[in-house]
Design an enzyme around this catalytic site. Structure first.
Site, PDB file in Angstrom:
ATOM      1  NE  ARG A 128      -4.019  -1.833   0.433  1.00 11.59           N
ATOM      2  CZ  ARG A 128      -5.121  -1.942   1.107  1.00 11.59           C
ATOM      3  NH1 ARG A 128      -5.094  -1.608   2.434  1.00 11.59           N
ATOM      4  NH2 ARG A 128      -6.474  -2.086   0.465  1.00 11.59           N
ATOM      5  CD  GLN A 133      -2.619   5.838  -4.193  1.00 13.41           C
ATOM      6  OE1 GLN A 133      -2.833   6.764  -4.981  1.00 13.41           O
ATOM      7  NE2 GLN A 133      -2.795   6.061  -2.631  1.00 13.41           N
ATOM      8  CG  ASP A 136      -4.695  -1.272  -3.156  1.00 11.55           C
ATOM      9  OD1 ASP A 136      -4.940  -2.336  -3.076  1.00 11.55           O
ATOM     10  OD2 ASP A 136      -4.771  -0.419  -2.329  1.00 11.55           O
ATOM     11  CB  SER A 139      -7.956  -0.074  -2.857  1.00 15.01           C
ATOM     12  OG  SER A 139      -7.159  -0.283  -1.718  1.00 15.01           O
ATOM     13  CE1 TYR A 235      -4.733  -3.199   5.005  1.00 15.08           C
ATOM     14  CE2 TYR A 235      -2.274  -3.275   5.020  1.00 15.08           C
ATOM     15  CZ  TYR A 235      -3.476  -3.348   4.168  1.00 15.08           C
ATOM     16  OH  TYR A 235      -3.518  -3.862   2.916  1.00 15.08           O
TER      17      TYR A 235
END
Ligand code: NAD
Length: 382
Positions: A128, A133, A136, A139, A235
């Site tokens: 992450r 991004q 990902d 997500s 997280y």
């Protein structure tokens, strides 16, 4: 280098790993795209749409395995334990596979692929970091799950979501409580707000309070000590049982006052914490709905069962485990972007180059040259 795209075989899986629109990015990098016949049909992408964009359609699944250097999947063996096994001996030594593979939950599957000589990358392990991004996939899929959880709740609830003032009287807005305001939770909040619900949310990471409020929801202050609740990767850290007991106690009132509760609370690599007990469900109004997006990981809601809809104390409890597959068109579009970005990151001069100094490569590479090479997965195998 030939990139093969397979039809998914996990029951109910309607996504596909590459859509026609991502083919040109791959061919531009000197890669050839080979599709199993019908691979995209359940997501709304016909073979002709792939060929229009420069892909080839193989004779059958076996030909994809025989000809491809890299296989792209949504669910590889670890994430498709039964049906995925029949692919195992179709893999060739030295072939690369990229997909979701549950490496931390099903490390044995990683070992089986390694024994076959397969070089496997896991989409769950994308770090992450800002640079990654656009790769990902967790997500992307969480975004879809959060949206769809709200639709399921709205469909099941015997009330409407918006407030309406009509000649037949006033309809009060539904009260929605979202527990866990990460990617899925924030999308659930936004979707419930768009439908006109009054939304409250809670997360152990205090940093999300502002994000919750910016979506027009109220952050519920449970007066718990959460100063140390976030790890370096952003997280949530696991808390002790005393914390969870106190959290349940503090949430009881909010749960009882809600028409809909959507839970999304996860701790990486651990079972989901139980945050809503059977007793708390019993305290809700008859007809209320609970959607437990953590059901696959053990569940945040005591009575929820994976992929079942049950009615307890007059409350409907849903435990869907693969909501992205129910929105296969956009889920595939997002996943295809994520996986092709990772593949192109790994490719240089028309072939995969392994640079173990690169955080993304090192973070996602699970097996190579007959061995499981990912440290955390290896640790689980000893
Ligand atoms: P996740 O799926 O692991 O967990 C979902 C949410 O549950 C998290 O927000 C977590 O804090 C929350 N949670 C855990 N225990 C809880 C409890 N007891 N009570 C209430 N909530 C609890 O997390 P996620 O949604 O994948 O992402 C978490 C974080 O990572 C977010 O801050 C997100 O913005 C960040 N993120 C960063 C990047 C990046 O930088 N590239 C990408 C994705 C996500």
């Amino acid at each position: 280098m030939i990139v093969g795209v397979l039809t998914e075989t996990f029951p109910g899986e309607r996504r596909v790993a590459t859509i026609p629109a991502t083919v040109p990015a791959l061919t531009k990098a000197g890669l050839e795209v080979l599709i199993e016949p019908g691979a995209g049909v359940s997501a709304g992408f016909l073979d002709a749409a792939y060929t229009d964009k420069g892909a080839r359609v193989a004779g059958d699944r076996a030909q994809v395995f025989a000809d491809a250097d890299v296989i792209l999947q949504v669910r590889t063996l670890g994430a498709n334990l039964v049906a995925g096994r029949s692919d195992l001996n179709l893999f060739k030594s030295g072939q690369t596979v990229i997909g979701f593979s549950e490496p931390l939950g099903e490390p044995q599957a990683a070992r089986d692929l390694a024994a076959q000589g397969v070089r496997a990358f896991s989409m769950e392990l994308i770090p992450r970091i800002t640079r990654a991004q656009s790769m990902d996939a967790l997500s992307s899929m969480a975004t879809i799950a959060g949206y769809k959880a709200v639709l399921l709740a709205a469909e099941t609830l015997p009330r409407m979501f918006p407030m309406l003032m009509t000649a037949a009287g006033t309809i009060t807005p539904a009260r929605v409580f979202v527990v866990g305001a990460g990617v899925a939770g924030l999308q659930a909040i936004a979707s419930a707000r768009r439908l006109g619900a009054k939304v409250e949310a809670y997360d152990v990471r205090p940093a999300v309070k502002e994000q919750v409020e910016s979506l027009g929801a109220t952050f519920v202050d449970l007066a718990l000590d959460t100063d140390e609740s976030e790890d370096k990767a952003g997280y949530a850290k696991a808390q002790d049982e005393a914390f969870y007991a106190r959290q349940r106690e503090m949430m009881t009132r909010v749960v009882a006052a809600s028409d809909v509760v959507i839970t999304t609370a996860l701790i990486p690599g651990r079972p989901a914490p139980v945050l809503v007990t059977d007793e708390m469900v019993a305290g809700m109004t008859p007809g209320a709905v609970v959607v437990d997006l953590a059901a696959e990981r053990g569940g945040n809601v005591e009575p929820s069962k994976p992929d079942e809809t049950i009615v307890v104390h007059g409350v409907t409890v849903l435990g869907p485990t693969n909501l992205p597959a129910t929105v296969p068109f956009h889920a595939s579009q997002m996943y295809a972007k994520n996986i092709s970005t990772l593949l192109l990151h790994l490719v240089d001069d028309g072939a995969i180059q392994i640079d173990l100094d690169d955080e993304i490569t090192q973070g996602t590479l699970v097996s190579q040259d007959g061995n499981v090479v990912h440290t955390r997965v290896r640790e689980l195998l000893v």
